[in-house]
Enzyme design. Structure first.
Site, PDB file in Angstrom:
ATOM      1  N   ASP A 174      -9.648 -75.715  16.944  1.00  0.00           N
ATOM      2  CA  ASP A 174      -8.834 -74.514  16.761  1.00  0.00           C
ATOM      3  C   ASP A 174      -8.624 -73.757  18.071  1.00  0.00           C
ATOM      4  O   ASP A 174      -9.358 -73.941  19.045  1.00  0.00           O
ATOM      5  CB  ASP A 174      -9.526 -73.556  15.791  1.00  0.00           C
ATOM      6  CG  ASP A 174      -9.417 -73.995  14.346  1.00  0.00           C
ATOM      7  OD1 ASP A 174      -9.134 -75.179  14.093  1.00  0.00           O
ATOM      8  OD2 ASP A 174      -9.632 -73.147  13.463  1.00  0.00           O
TER       9      ASP A 174
ATOM     10  N   HIS B 136     -13.865 -75.690  18.069  1.00  0.00           N
ATOM     11  CA  HIS B 136     -12.854 -74.921  18.783  1.00  0.00           C
ATOM     12  C   HIS B 136     -12.615 -75.401  20.209  1.00  0.00           C
ATOM     13  O   HIS B 136     -13.542 -75.835  20.902  1.00  0.00           O
ATOM     14  CB  HIS B 136     -13.255 -73.443  18.817  1.00  0.00           C
ATOM     15  CG  HIS B 136     -13.206 -72.780  17.479  1.00  0.00           C
ATOM     16  ND1 HIS B 136     -14.170 -72.984  16.524  1.00  0.00           N
ATOM     17  CD2 HIS B 136     -12.292 -71.932  16.934  1.00  0.00           C
ATOM     18  CE1 HIS B 136     -13.867 -72.275  15.439  1.00  0.00           C
ATOM     19  NE2 HIS B 136     -12.742 -71.640  15.661  1.00  0.00           N
TER      20      HIS B 136
END
Length: 350
Positions: free
Chosen positions: A139, A296
């Site tokens: 992400d 992430h």
């Protein structure tokens, strides 16, 4: 200073020496994160700034000059589920009262619900159908200093699903282009990373709409998937996303790498979450169906942690592939001139 003005600035002469910030390939050759994170001029983005919201600001309305967006929103607005916004865009739901037992709106933030209560909405994707497979993704990109991380993935011949924030795509367009050039899958992650259930109907639409438009402008592909920031989604937001052609991608496991150093989450906690996922794989927990873990591209720590754990993940799972590949979706975008391999044809050796 307005973002459009900032984007017109070239970075300092010192930072610009021996750097090509005009092409994706040239930008990909910069391995110093500090140099890579210097802002730079990119004409297609600068020329289009009047058609996009302010960089990194929450979007609460459709731009006045965006007749296409306005018409698209008006066409769906009357059919959007009548679920009131709640909490704040920053993710504060402490003043919200919700019936978790009945869970009328399939609100993930409160119940981790991934099967909508509203008819005709598809379940969220929280796992992958292929056994002993990790749907591998990250992400919050494109991170401005991600070249070392992407170089590592390329060295492993490893592709992933990248959930890109629209503002970040506009701020660092050449980094976004590298994801496509390297064969990664791109999904949307909103324009500014708000908690989506706090947004109005128009605000939620705009957050998704402008993230899609930014990705298309910069990379020439239109995503067909998205991930809600903080996982904050309910049937109202799912409906808006569906009307924009976006499938909702969630996760079954959370590394909490994004939270390291806050809220009593330590780096040891994050490593423990990675270890727990790999232990489950070793115990046979994914012999029938694969997994998705939330990780992430956010910063140097999260990317380095991903690299440190990659060999162990590759040993624990039979396959690490982009989520589209694990779903056997060979057409990940609206455009038909780009394809990804099927799972059976996947060329990522582990």
């Amino acid at each position: 200073m307005r973002t459009s003005s900032v984007l017109l600035l070239l970075f300092s002469a010192v930072g610009a020496q021996a750097q090509d910030r005009t092409t994706e390939a040239g930008d990909a050759g910069i391995e110093d994160p500090d140099a890579e994170c210097q802002s730079y001029y990119y004409a297609p983005v600068s020329n289009a700034m009047g058609s996009f919201p302010t960089i990194r600001a929450n979007v609460t309305s459709i731009l006045a000059n965006d007749t296409v967006g306005q018409q698209k929103f008006l066409a769906m607005n009357s059919s959007i589920p009548n679920i009131a916004p709640r909490g704040t865009l920053g993710g504060d739901f402490s003043q919200v009262t919700y019936d978790q037992a009945a869970d009328p709106d399939c609100w993930w933030t409160q119940t981790q619900c991934v099967t909508p209560k509203l008819a005709d909405l598809k379940p969220d994707v929280a796992s992958v159908p292929e056994p002993r497979t990790l749907g591998y993704g990250f992400d919050d990109g494109p991170a401005c200093g991600h070249n070392r991380f992407y170089n590592y993935l390329a060295e492993q011949n490893q592709k992933a699903t990248m959930f890109f924030i629209g503002s970040n795509v506009m701020w660092f367009p050449l980094e976004a282009q590298r994801a496509v050039a390297d064969g990664h899958q791109i999904c949307a992650h909103t324009w500014s990373h708000p908690s989506m259930t706090a947004a109005t109907n128009e605000g939620a639409f705009a957050e998704l709409w402008y993230s899609i438009q930014a990705i298309k402008l910069v990379t020439n592909v239109t995503p067909t998937c998205w991930r809600p920031p903080r996982g904050d989604v309910d049937d109202r937001i799912r409906y808006i996303a569906t009307q924009l052609g976006l499938e909702t991608i969630m996760w079954g496991f959370d590394s909490f790498d994004w939270e390291a150093g806050t809220n009593n989450i330590t780096t040891d906690t994050v490593q423990g979450n990675y270890d727990s996922l790999m232990a489950k794989a070793g115990s046979g927990a994914f012999d029938g169906i694969g997994a998705i873990m939330l990780t992430h591209e956010l910063n140097n720590y999260t990317m380095q942690t991903a690299m440190d754990n990659y060999p162990k993940l590759a040993a624990a799972f039979d396959h690490l592939v982009p989520i589209a590949v694990a779903q056997n979706k060979t057409q990940p975008y609206v455009e038909t001139n780009y394809s990804m391999p099927s799972f059976a044809d996947c060329a990522y050796p582990l």
